[in-house]
Design a protein around this motif. Sequence first.
Motif, PDB file in Angstrom:
ATOM      1  N   GLY A 104       6.284  -6.199  -6.637  1.00 10.66           N
ATOM      2  CA  GLY A 104       5.375  -5.090  -6.360  1.00 10.66           C
ATOM      3  C   GLY A 104       5.041  -4.959  -4.888  1.00 10.66           C
ATOM      4  O   GLY A 104       5.035  -3.848  -4.333  1.00 10.66           O
ATOM      5  N   ILE A 105       4.770  -6.077  -4.225  1.00 13.68           N
ATOM      6  CA  ILE A 105       4.419  -6.032  -2.807  1.00 13.68           C
ATOM      7  C   ILE A 105       5.638  -5.656  -1.972  1.00 13.68           C
ATOM      8  O   ILE A 105       5.526  -4.891  -1.000  1.00 13.68           O
ATOM      9  N   SER A 106       6.806  -6.172  -2.350  1.00 12.67           N
ATOM     10  CA  SER A 106       8.028  -5.801  -1.628  1.00 12.67           C
ATOM     11  C   SER A 106       8.282  -4.306  -1.729  1.00 12.67           C
ATOM     12  O   SER A 106       8.626  -3.651  -0.730  1.00 12.67           O
ATOM     13  N   LEU A 107       8.117  -3.750  -2.933  1.00 18.54           N
ATOM     14  CA  LEU A 107       8.305  -2.311  -3.101  1.00 18.54           C
ATOM     15  C   LEU A 107       7.314  -1.532  -2.251  1.00 18.54           C
ATOM     16  O   LEU A 107       7.677  -0.523  -1.612  1.00 18.54           O
ATOM     17  N   ALA A 108       6.070  -1.978  -2.209  1.00 22.58           N
ATOM     18  CA  ALA A 108       5.051  -1.279  -1.411  1.00 22.58           C
ATOM     19  C   ALA A 108       5.427  -1.267   0.072  1.00 22.58           C
ATOM     20  O   ALA A 108       5.322  -0.239   0.752  1.00 22.58           O
ATOM     21  N   VAL A 109       5.874  -2.418   0.591  1.00 22.97           N
ATOM     22  CA  VAL A 109       6.236  -2.493   2.012  1.00 22.97           C
ATOM     23  C   VAL A 109       7.462  -1.625   2.298  1.00 22.97           C
ATOM     24  O   VAL A 109       7.531  -0.938   3.324  1.00 22.97           O
ATOM     25  N   VAL A 110       8.427  -1.634   1.383  1.00 20.96           N
ATOM     26  CA  VAL A 110       9.621  -0.791   1.565  1.00 20.96           C
ATOM     27  C   VAL A 110       9.245   0.684   1.571  1.00 20.96           C
ATOM     28  O   VAL A 110       9.735   1.464   2.401  1.00 20.96           O
ATOM     29  N   VAL A 111       8.379   1.077   0.661  1.00 23.00           N
ATOM     30  CA  VAL A 111       7.945   2.480   0.606  1.00 23.00           C
ATOM     31  C   VAL A 111       7.246   2.871   1.904  1.00 23.00           C
ATOM     32  O   VAL A 111       7.487   3.957   2.449  1.00 23.00           O
ATOM     33  N   GLY A 155       8.014   5.832   7.284  1.00 26.43           N
ATOM     34  CA  GLY A 155       7.926   5.834   8.734  1.00 26.43           C
ATOM     35  C   GLY A 155       6.662   5.216   9.293  1.00 26.43           C
ATOM     36  O   GLY A 155       6.311   5.469  10.451  1.00 26.43           O
ATOM     37  N   HIS A 156       5.981   4.392   8.493  1.00 22.76           N
ATOM     38  CA  HIS A 156       4.732   3.797   8.952  1.00 22.76           C
ATOM     39  C   HIS A 156       4.996   2.658   9.940  1.00 22.76           C
ATOM     40  O   HIS A 156       6.029   1.993   9.892  1.00 22.76           O
ATOM     41  N   SER A 157       4.028   2.418  10.800  1.00 23.27           N
ATOM     42  CA  SER A 157       4.109   1.351  11.786  1.00 23.27           C
ATOM     43  C   SER A 157       3.915   0.004  11.107  1.00 23.27           C
ATOM     44  O   SER A 157       3.642  -0.082   9.900  1.00 23.27           O
ATOM     45  N   LEU A 158       4.029  -1.074  11.899  1.00 24.75           N
ATOM     46  CA  LEU A 158       3.809  -2.419  11.367  1.00 24.75           C
ATOM     47  C   LEU A 158       2.391  -2.550  10.823  1.00 24.75           C
ATOM     48  O   LEU A 158       2.178  -3.158   9.761  1.00 24.75           O
ATOM     49  N   ALA A 159       1.396  -1.970  11.504  1.00 25.69           N
ATOM     50  CA  ALA A 159       0.017  -2.024  11.021  1.00 25.69           C
ATOM     51  C   ALA A 159      -0.105  -1.338   9.665  1.00 25.69           C
ATOM     52  O   ALA A 159      -0.800  -1.827   8.759  1.00 25.69           O
ATOM     53  N   GLY A 160       0.578  -0.215   9.495  1.00 25.48           N
ATOM     54  CA  GLY A 160       0.543   0.475   8.208  1.00 25.48           C
ATOM     55  C   GLY A 160       1.199  -0.340   7.112  1.00 25.48           C
ATOM     56  O   GLY A 160       0.702  -0.394   5.977  1.00 25.48           O
ATOM     57  N   ALA A 161       2.332  -0.995   7.433  1.00 28.83           N
ATOM     58  CA  ALA A 161       3.015  -1.812   6.434  1.00 28.83           C
ATOM     59  C   ALA A 161       2.166  -3.013   6.026  1.00 28.83           C
ATOM     60  O   ALA A 161       2.108  -3.373   4.845  1.00 28.83           O
ATOM     61  N   VAL A 162       1.488  -3.638   7.009  1.00 30.77           N
ATOM     62  CA  VAL A 162       0.609  -4.768   6.692  1.00 30.77           C
ATOM     63  C   VAL A 162      -0.541  -4.315   5.803  1.00 30.77           C
ATOM     64  O   VAL A 162      -0.887  -4.974   4.817  1.00 30.77           O
TER      65      VAL A 162
END
Length: 495
Positions: free
Chosen positions: A25-32, A37-44
């Motif tokens: 689930g977390i991997s899918l969220a980070v991939v999405v 096009g989100h930045s590293l802060a958005g992915a975190v």
Amino acid sequence: MLKRVFMAPDPGRVRLRFAARAVLGISLAVVVCGLAGHSLAGAVTGGLAALLALFTVTDPTVRGQAVTTALLPAVGLPLLAVAAELHDQPLARDLAFLAVVGAGVYARRWGPRGHSLGVFAFMTYFVAQFLHATPGQLPELYASVLLSVLAAAVVRFGLWCYERRMPPAVVPAPPGGTGLARITTRQAIQATAGAGFALVVGQLVSGQRWYWAVGATWWIFVNTTSRGETLVRGFRRFMGTVLGIGLGLFVALPVHGDAFPTAVIVAVSVFGIFYTAAVSYTWMMLWVTLLAAMLYGLLGVLSPELLALRLVETGVGALGAVLAVAFVLPVTTHSVTDAWIQRALRCVHACTAETAARLAGTEGADPSPKVAELEQLLARVRLSVAPLVHPLNPMLGRKRRARRVLGLLDDCAREIRGLVAVAADPEASHDARLAAACWRVEAAVEALTGGRDLPVRTAPAATEPALAHLHGLERALAELAAPLRAPSGSPLVGA
């Protein structure tokens, strides 16, 4: 400690599935978030939102879990905005943070949903401090939270909803009361006071990473009730942080934020958090600390000095929690342990009565839900008694009595499970001996919970399985009378 984690029972591989689903689930969220096009802060931010959606939502039914998950952004997004808007106003920011701490703890009075929303609210405000979020970042952070919670929900309720094939979880209601007699009210005041201490001292230690101290205080209060539970949890958090920092020095620092090895270690850390959470808070904190180190490596700020600072801030937060539970409206281990033991014994009474009705052929009688409730209550008893059986507890008499009580309560649970298994057999019959034995068990529980003496009785040998389990229950309950009461008549922890 290793044995407790890797040899702990995992019926139905629930912990394994819980952890594996979290990684997915977390991997899918980070991939999405990356595809958006989100930045590293958005992915975190998105990864943390998904982690919380998968970890903290514990409603007893799948439908309730889905509702709570849908409510998470409604709580988190406004606080994300508040934290970003107050970024350059330290006093207002700090006061708002303390208000979030108090409200988040107080929300536990509304059960699992209140707890989940309170944790999500706190962590949303916390991550804004972690990332130094500003108003200009809000649109991206909003999108990250929404996409990640949606991704977590797709995995949890669509791709891998193993809970649908399981009976609804039984969640014991929190202790009641009104005003300051309500434990959640006291804890909200304690947590706010402890967080206030951690905030002030944490800022003296570091003007940039002070929020670690507040976070340590907050998480020490999660899933605890009494002073003793909080002290033990604080010790375990500090030990887990020490071990995690040691691991981070050998793992996170050499990686230097390289994308592929970081992704692999982050996935392993997430799995470790979810897999060990139910059996060892120390191990869970080890993985949390390693995860934080890897994230700081991605952000390009990881260093041995930073890890040392995290240890110091964690110590400040733990000290804040200790001072709060010791001096601010303390909730004694005595009162909480006694309450949970009383509830467990009354559940034994209910299990026996429901089983007797089942054996008698009463339509609709089903002891299974009561057995599930008993298991949950015994888990709460173990958590409450943990300070008494801790290796560092110097009071050997209390330690021996506490272990004896736990052992006898486990005996009761084992006999109840065996009795229910016998009652599930359609060929099982009910006779006068079973009725008499059930009545004696119920009377023994009433005597224990009412403070009366149990009648002295030696149960005869029995070959029938149901009678054997009932006689085992009688024996365990009779033996419980001595350790539950000191010679003066005081309960377990008062001696």
